[in-house]
Design an enzyme around this catalytic site. Structure first.
Site, PDB file in Angstrom:
ATOM      1  N   TYR A  42      -2.578   6.084 -27.680  1.00  0.00           N
ATOM      2  CA  TYR A  42      -2.522   6.186 -26.119  1.00  0.00           C
ATOM      3  C   TYR A  42      -3.100   4.808 -25.612  1.00  0.00           C
ATOM      4  O   TYR A  42      -4.355   4.043 -26.335  1.00  0.00           O
ATOM      5  CB  TYR A  42      -3.718   7.233 -25.731  1.00  0.00           C
ATOM      6  CG  TYR A  42      -3.663   7.485 -24.551  1.00  0.00           C
ATOM      7  CD1 TYR A  42      -2.267   7.915 -23.644  1.00  0.00           C
ATOM      8  CD2 TYR A  42      -4.610   7.327 -23.455  1.00  0.00           C
ATOM      9  CE1 TYR A  42      -2.271   8.060 -22.120  1.00  0.00           C
ATOM     10  CE2 TYR A  42      -4.612   7.743 -22.006  1.00  0.00           C
ATOM     11  CZ  TYR A  42      -3.430   7.993 -21.435  1.00  0.00           C
ATOM     12  OH  TYR A  42      -3.272   8.113 -20.093  1.00  0.00           O
ATOM     13  N   GLY A  43      -2.574   4.223 -24.702  1.00  0.00           N
ATOM     14  CA  GLY A  43      -3.125   3.289 -23.611  1.00  0.00           C
ATOM     15  C   GLY A  43      -3.779   2.057 -24.354  1.00  0.00           C
ATOM     16  O   GLY A  43      -3.302   1.610 -25.402  1.00  0.00           O
ATOM     17  N   HIS A  85     -11.733  -8.670 -17.146  1.00  0.00           N
ATOM     18  CA  HIS A  85     -11.337  -7.522 -16.819  1.00  0.00           C
ATOM     19  C   HIS A  85     -11.214  -7.496 -15.085  1.00  0.00           C
ATOM     20  O   HIS A  85     -11.748  -6.718 -14.430  1.00  0.00           O
ATOM     21  CB  HIS A  85     -12.316  -6.324 -17.126  1.00  0.00           C
ATOM     22  CG  HIS A  85     -11.669  -4.851 -17.233  1.00  0.00           C
ATOM     23  ND1 HIS A  85     -12.429  -3.899 -17.067  1.00  0.00           N
ATOM     24  CD2 HIS A  85     -10.426  -4.392 -17.148  1.00  0.00           C
ATOM     25  CE1 HIS A  85     -11.639  -2.813 -17.118  1.00  0.00           C
ATOM     26  NE2 HIS A  85     -10.748  -3.057 -16.914  1.00  0.00           N
ATOM     27  N   PHE A  92     -10.357   2.576   0.177  1.00  0.00           N
ATOM     28  CA  PHE A  92      -8.949   2.185  -0.128  1.00  0.00           C
ATOM     29  C   PHE A  92      -8.504   1.041   1.022  1.00  0.00           C
ATOM     30  O   PHE A  92      -9.209   0.050   1.243  1.00  0.00           O
ATOM     31  CB  PHE A  92      -8.191   3.463   0.200  1.00  0.00           C
ATOM     32  CG  PHE A  92      -8.511   4.325  -0.815  1.00  0.00           C
ATOM     33  CD1 PHE A  92      -8.307   4.288  -2.176  1.00  0.00           C
ATOM     34  CD2 PHE A  92      -9.317   5.682  -0.529  1.00  0.00           C
ATOM     35  CE1 PHE A  92      -8.561   5.262  -3.332  1.00  0.00           C
ATOM     36  CE2 PHE A  92      -9.768   6.428  -1.612  1.00  0.00           C
ATOM     37  CZ  PHE A  92      -9.308   6.216  -2.893  1.00  0.00           C
ATOM     38  N   THR A 145      -6.821  -1.300  -9.496  1.00  0.00           N
ATOM     39  CA  THR A 145      -5.218  -1.104  -9.003  1.00  0.00           C
ATOM     40  C   THR A 145      -5.261  -0.900  -7.526  1.00  0.00           C
ATOM     41  O   THR A 145      -4.495  -1.626  -6.924  1.00  0.00           O
ATOM     42  CB  THR A 145      -4.908   0.057  -9.828  1.00  0.00           C
ATOM     43  OG1 THR A 145      -4.900  -0.302 -11.210  1.00  0.00           O
ATOM     44  CG2 THR A 145      -3.307   0.066  -9.500  1.00  0.00           C
ATOM     45  N   ASN A 146      -6.265  -0.145  -6.928  1.00  0.00           N
ATOM     46  CA  ASN A 146      -6.094   0.197  -5.526  1.00  0.00           C
ATOM     47  C   ASN A 146      -6.503  -1.096  -4.531  1.00  0.00           C
ATOM     48  O   ASN A 146      -5.712  -1.499  -3.819  1.00  0.00           O
ATOM     49  CB  ASN A 146      -6.995   1.341  -5.326  1.00  0.00           C
ATOM     50  CG  ASN A 146      -6.480   2.877  -5.522  1.00  0.00           C
ATOM     51  OD1 ASN A 146      -5.869   3.248  -4.340  1.00  0.00           O
ATOM     52  ND2 ASN A 146      -6.653   2.973  -6.707  1.00  0.00           N
ATOM     53  N   LYS A 168      -5.998  -4.634 -23.893  1.00  0.00           N
ATOM     54  CA  LYS A 168      -7.570  -4.634 -23.758  1.00  0.00           C
ATOM     55  C   LYS A 168      -7.546  -5.680 -25.290  1.00  0.00           C
ATOM     56  O   LYS A 168      -8.674  -6.398 -25.288  1.00  0.00           O
ATOM     57  CB  LYS A 168      -8.212  -3.559 -23.872  1.00  0.00           C
ATOM     58  CG  LYS A 168      -7.734  -2.520 -22.791  1.00  0.00           C
ATOM     59  CD  LYS A 168      -8.265  -3.263 -21.424  1.00  0.00           C
ATOM     60  CE  LYS A 168      -7.878  -2.405 -20.316  1.00  0.00           C
ATOM     61  NZ  LYS A 168      -8.773  -2.640 -19.248  1.00  0.00           N
ATOM     62  N   ARG A 191     -19.391   1.909  -9.562  1.00  0.00           N
ATOM     63  CA  ARG A 191     -19.262   3.223  -9.108  1.00  0.00           C
ATOM     64  C   ARG A 191     -20.781   3.534  -9.075  1.00  0.00           C
ATOM     65  O   ARG A 191     -21.348   3.939 -10.049  1.00  0.00           O
ATOM     66  CB  ARG A 191     -18.333   4.001 -10.018  1.00  0.00           C
ATOM     67  CG  ARG A 191     -18.097   5.462  -9.292  1.00  0.00           C
ATOM     68  CD  ARG A 191     -17.089   6.155 -10.334  1.00  0.00           C
ATOM     69  NE  ARG A 191     -15.678   5.768 -10.217  1.00  0.00           N
ATOM     70  CZ  ARG A 191     -14.833   6.441  -9.684  1.00  0.00           C
ATOM     71  NH1 ARG A 191     -15.217   7.427  -8.869  1.00  0.00           N
ATOM     72  NH2 ARG A 191     -13.639   5.835  -9.359  1.00  0.00           N
ATOM     73  N   ARG A 241      -9.325   5.559 -24.091  1.00  0.00           N
ATOM     74  CA  ARG A 241      -9.906   4.551 -24.879  1.00  0.00           C
ATOM     75  C   ARG A 241     -11.126   5.384 -25.784  1.00  0.00           C
ATOM     76  O   ARG A 241     -11.658   6.350 -25.132  1.00  0.00           O
ATOM     77  CB  ARG A 241     -10.316   3.409 -24.411  1.00  0.00           C
ATOM     78  CG  ARG A 241      -9.106   2.555 -24.028  1.00  0.00           C
ATOM     79  CD  ARG A 241      -9.899   1.256 -23.088  1.00  0.00           C
ATOM     80  NE  ARG A 241     -10.521   1.418 -22.151  1.00  0.00           N
ATOM     81  CZ  ARG A 241     -11.862   1.417 -22.025  1.00  0.00           C
ATOM     82  NH1 ARG A 241     -12.499   1.457 -23.007  1.00  0.00           N
ATOM     83  NH2 ARG A 241     -12.483   1.952 -20.667  1.00  0.00           N
ATOM     84  N   ASP A 265      -5.437  -5.749 -13.515  1.00  0.00           N
ATOM     85  CA  ASP A 265      -6.428  -5.423 -14.681  1.00  0.00           C
ATOM     86  C   ASP A 265      -7.093  -6.394 -15.434  1.00  0.00           C
ATOM     87  O   ASP A 265      -8.302  -6.394 -15.820  1.00  0.00           O
ATOM     88  CB  ASP A 265      -5.759  -4.303 -15.638  1.00  0.00           C
ATOM     89  CG  ASP A 265      -6.636  -3.465 -16.675  1.00  0.00           C
ATOM     90  OD1 ASP A 265      -7.495  -3.004 -15.982  1.00  0.00           O
ATOM     91  OD2 ASP A 265      -6.607  -3.600 -17.731  1.00  0.00           O
ATOM     92  N   SER A 306     -13.357   0.278 -15.831  1.00  0.00           N
ATOM     93  CA  SER A 306     -12.255   1.085 -15.864  1.00  0.00           C
ATOM     94  C   SER A 306     -12.287   2.444 -14.760  1.00  0.00           C
ATOM     95  O   SER A 306     -13.431   3.051 -14.555  1.00  0.00           O
ATOM     96  CB  SER A 306     -12.293   1.591 -17.298  1.00  0.00           C
ATOM     97  OG  SER A 306     -11.904   0.548 -18.029  1.00  0.00           O
ATOM     98  N   ALA A 307     -11.328   2.536 -14.093  1.00  0.00           N
ATOM     99  CA  ALA A 307     -11.149   3.706 -13.202  1.00  0.00           C
ATOM    100  C   ALA A 307     -12.130   3.490 -11.927  1.00  0.00           C
ATOM    101  O   ALA A 307     -12.625   4.614 -11.553  1.00  0.00           O
ATOM    102  CB  ALA A 307     -11.344   5.044 -13.727  1.00  0.00           C
ATOM    103  N   CYS A 308     -12.252   2.252 -11.565  1.00  0.00           N
ATOM    104  CA  CYS A 308     -13.266   1.945 -10.363  1.00  0.00           C
ATOM    105  C   CYS A 308     -12.579   1.032  -9.296  1.00  0.00           C
ATOM    106  O   CYS A 308     -13.340   0.706  -8.499  1.00  0.00           O
ATOM    107  CB  CYS A 308     -14.685   1.236 -10.754  1.00  0.00           C
ATOM    108  SG  CYS A 308     -15.653   2.398 -11.985  1.00  0.00           S
ATOM    109  N   SER A 311      -4.907  10.485 -16.750  1.00  0.00           N
ATOM    110  CA  SER A 311      -3.355  10.471 -16.744  1.00  0.00           C
ATOM    111  C   SER A 311      -2.918   9.056 -16.125  1.00  0.00           C
ATOM    112  O   SER A 311      -3.633   8.646 -14.945  1.00  0.00           O
ATOM    113  CB  SER A 311      -2.767  11.471 -16.072  1.00  0.00           C
ATOM    114  OG  SER A 311      -3.203  11.624 -14.744  1.00  0.00           O
ATOM    115  N   ARG A 312      -1.887   8.437 -16.457  1.00  0.00           N
ATOM    116  CA  ARG A 312      -1.374   7.063 -16.027  1.00  0.00           C
ATOM    117  C   ARG A 312      -0.013   7.023 -15.533  1.00  0.00           C
ATOM    118  O   ARG A 312       0.752   7.794 -16.172  1.00  0.00           O
ATOM    119  CB  ARG A 312      -1.824   6.188 -17.113  1.00  0.00           C
ATOM    120  CG  ARG A 312      -3.337   6.129 -17.740  1.00  0.00           C
ATOM    121  CD  ARG A 312      -3.866   4.959 -17.047  1.00  0.00           C
ATOM    122  NE  ARG A 312      -5.381   5.001 -17.174  1.00  0.00           N
ATOM    123  CZ  ARG A 312      -6.256   4.104 -16.865  1.00  0.00           C
ATOM    124  NH1 ARG A 312      -5.641   3.067 -16.262  1.00  0.00           N
ATOM    125  NH2 ARG A 312      -7.600   4.034 -17.001  1.00  0.00           N
TER     126      ARG A 312
END
Ligand code: GTP
Ligand code: SPV
Ligand code: MN
Length: 616
Positions: free
Chosen positions: A230-231, A259, A525, A286-287, A239, A430, A91, A306, A281-283, A398-399
């Site tokens: 992208y994305g 979010h 995790f 999904t996990n 978004k 984070r 983004r 998300d 994002s990326a924190c 990467s996704r």
């Protein structure tokens, strides 16, 4: 079927696009498509029906053009490997605009330009921008089509990659168009990669433009995107619609567009709780959404990873729906140890992988996919890669893009248009220091203060420096469709207008605290299920907490660490509330409130004063 493609002839004059065969009688939509076609001058118009045959045609075309490589059917059936231009990987927040009529409505955290000025500028960018390409019309619906008021959108794009991705990420195609009838309202989403082709000019595998604009017109509920494929820049249902435009709708209509992941937690006694969690994002959304708890008897099912749309039900509780249809997950770090359910989801195929590495036997690989890397790969830039290369094989952003219904632990309630009642909301970020593993807020307003002051180190999900701590209110900083101060006020109002005992309880987590050696102190995790257990037990009143200046944290022994391989010392570091660290945090929060300006709610200023007082 043969009629899957409805390709019109190239125009012979400015108004030569013939839409008489279009599969809709929605006059507003037809007029918009005609207007965009005349402006952008595509060679052809294709109404996307969402069929398998169409998907085959599109992906074959993308393979021929070098955008996609088909993966080995035995490894990842019906799946593809994509590489972007190395400049178009995330983004672009600097190029993202909220074009409200009044600049004050975009607020101090968004880029703004007057709508008329932006439209004039972008109209010139779009003029002829689809020459040599096909204009695809993608009807889509965010959330179940069975909703009382289905949330329609139509994306016009000149990227077949976007069409293929949208098919995974949203409900798209004929069924949606049918349901729209002749007059349904929809959010028009215009997208062009901004790379017209001259007659005879050969295309590149990943067309894009150095000049990028990701633009929301919140009053018009309209989206214009240019220059990126992208994305979140190009899959406009995600978004742009479900957060930026939807947050403005939610403010006007008294709901929340957030979010957030949504998960279902089942206790050993089979008691069910639904939890929503907002991390930047990326924190870790999904996990956490697909957690495979180590604790005996606890189970998680997935509803979303998300985005959550949350409305109050007649019973006064807050109900969450996931508007999306797929997962667009961070690949690096996803493996059988960390996120086995994501691995099971992608194993079923039907997925697009972007900017990961390709193995010699036609499978994908990325850092964390397995412990030992293969001896040879093709990296995300298309170069030879070996473990000795000394570079990452995959881009950090990467996704994998994969249908959410393939997730083996998808909850049955996923398709329920009324959503699930949320018991707890978790905020998190984070942070290598300061922020403990888990904190419970004292009440709703205090929880809103926690969300409002959420802080996190920046990640590769957006272009820019990585690892810089910034404030990210409710993990919505890049996704707010209006003034951040008004947004915080909206959260407070929601709390005021609903019975306190029905409101979700608010918590704050940090999986990312580090020790002096720079190692994560908490294993994270699957072990995060222990924190979820404490949260649920707090709701039920069965777990102990101690008061600290920042909120309630687990009492000694309140966090279930049965069978956890973690030293007491490390656990103490993870849970620690260090008053000196928090005193150092105060000026940063003050600076943030100053940046937010005069719209910062008085209630939150009071919360800050109280925090200061408690810290002494
Ligand atoms: P977006 O899709 O960008 O919104 O990201 P997300 O919030 O869904 O984050 P995701 O779950 O994809 O995790 C991002 C990165 O953080 C991945 O590399 C994960 O492996 C890593 N991660 C997730 N959870 C944990 C955790 O509990 N501990 C640690 N150390 N890393 C984690
Ligand atoms: C995020 O950045 O929060 C994402 C990925 O979920 S993107 O769709 O690219 O925004
Ligand atoms: Mn996200």
């Amino acid at each position: 079927t043969e009629t899957a493609l409805r390709v019109e002839s190239p125009p012979t004059s400015a108004s030569a696009y013939d839409l008489s065969n279009a599969p809709t009688e929605h006059q507003g939509l037809l007029a918009w498509v005609a207007e965009v076609a005349e402006l952008t001058q595509p060679d052809a118009i294709h109404w996307v029906d969402g069929s398998d045959a169409e998907y085959k045609l599109l992906t074959d075309e993308l393979i021929a053009g070098g955008t996609l490589v088909r993966l080995n059917d035995e490894k990842k059936p019906n799946s593809f490997w994509a590489r972007t231009d190395p400049s178009d990987v995330a983004r672009v927040e600097q190029r993202t605009f909220i074009c409200s009529i009044d600049e004050a409505d975009a607020g101090p955290t968004n880029n703004w330009m007057a709508p008329a000025e932006m439209k004039a500028l972008m109209t010139e960018l779009y003029r002829g921008s689809m020459r040599g390409r096909t204009l695809y019309v993608v009807p889509f619906c965010m959330g179940p089509l069975t909703a009382e008021k289905p949330m329609f959108g139509v994306e016009i794009t000149d990227s077949a990659y976007v069409v293929a991705s949208m098919r995974i990420m949203a409900r798209t195609g004929s069924e949606v168009l049918q349901k729209m009838g002749t007059d349904a309202k929809y959010v028009p989403c215009l997208h062009s990669v901004g790379a017209p082709l001259a007659p005879g000019q050969k295309d590149v595998p990943w067309p894009c433009n150095d000049e990028k604009y990701i633009v929301q017109f919140p009053e018009e509920r309209t989206i214009w995107s240019y220059g990126s494929g992208y994305g979140g820049n190009s899959l406009l249902g995600k978004k742009c619609y479900s957060l930026r435009i939807a947050s403005a709708m939610a403010r006007d209509e008294g709901w929340l567009a957030e979010h957030m992941l949504i998960l279902k937690l089942i206790s050993p006694e089979k008691k069910v709780h639904y939890i929503a969690a907002a991390f930047p994002s990326a924190c870790g959304k999904t996990n956490l959404a697909m957690l495979d708890p180590t604790l005996e008897g606890w189970e998680v099912e997935t509803l979303g990873d998300d985005i959550a749309w949350m409305r109050f039900g007649e019973d006064g509780r807050l109900y969450a729906v996931n508007p999306e249809f797929g997962l667009f997950g961070v690949a690096p770090g996803t493996g059988w140890k960390t996120n086995p359910n994501a691995m099971r989801t992608i194993e079923k195929g039907n997925s697009l992988f972007t900017n990961v590495a390709l193995t010699d036997d036609g499978d994908v690989w990325w850092e964390g996919y397995s412990q030992t890397p293969p001896n040879h790969l093709t990296d995300w830039k298309g170069r030879e890669w070996t473990p000795e290369s000394g570079e990452l094989s995959s881009h950090p952003n990467s996704r994998f893009c994969t249908p959410i219904k393939q997730c083996p632990i998808i909850a049955d309630e996923y398709e329920d248009p009324n959503g699930v009642p949320i018991s707890a909301i978790i905020f998190g970020g984070r942070r290598a220091t300061t922020v403990p593993l888990v904190t419970q807020s004292r009440d709703w307003d205090h929880g809103v203060f926690m969300g409002a002051t959420l802080s996190s180190e920046t990640t590769a999900a957006a272009v820019g420096e990585v690892g810089v701590v910034r404030r990210d209110p409710m993990a919505m900083l890049p996704f707010l469709g209006y003034n951040a101060g008004d947004y915080l006020n909206h959260w407070l109002t929601v709390g005021k207008e609903h019975a306190a005992d029905k409101l979700p309880k608010i918590f704050y987590v940090n999986w990312f605290r580090k020790d002096e050696a720079g190692k994560f102190v908490w294993p994270g995790f699957s072990e995060n299920g222990r924190v979820l257990k404490w949260i649920i037990e707090r709701l039920d009143g069965t777990a102990d907490a101690v008061e600290t200046p920042i909120g309630l944290v687990p009492a000694a022994d309140a966090l279930d660490v049965t069978g956890l391989d973690l030293s007491l010392e490390a656990l103490q570091v993870a849970l620690n509330v260090d008053e000196e660290e928090w005193k150092a945090e105060l000026p940063l929060i003050e600076e943030w409130f100053t940046k937010l300006g005069d719209k910062v709610p008085a209630t939150l200023k009071l919360e800050l004063d109280n925090l200061k007082a408690r810290l002494g």
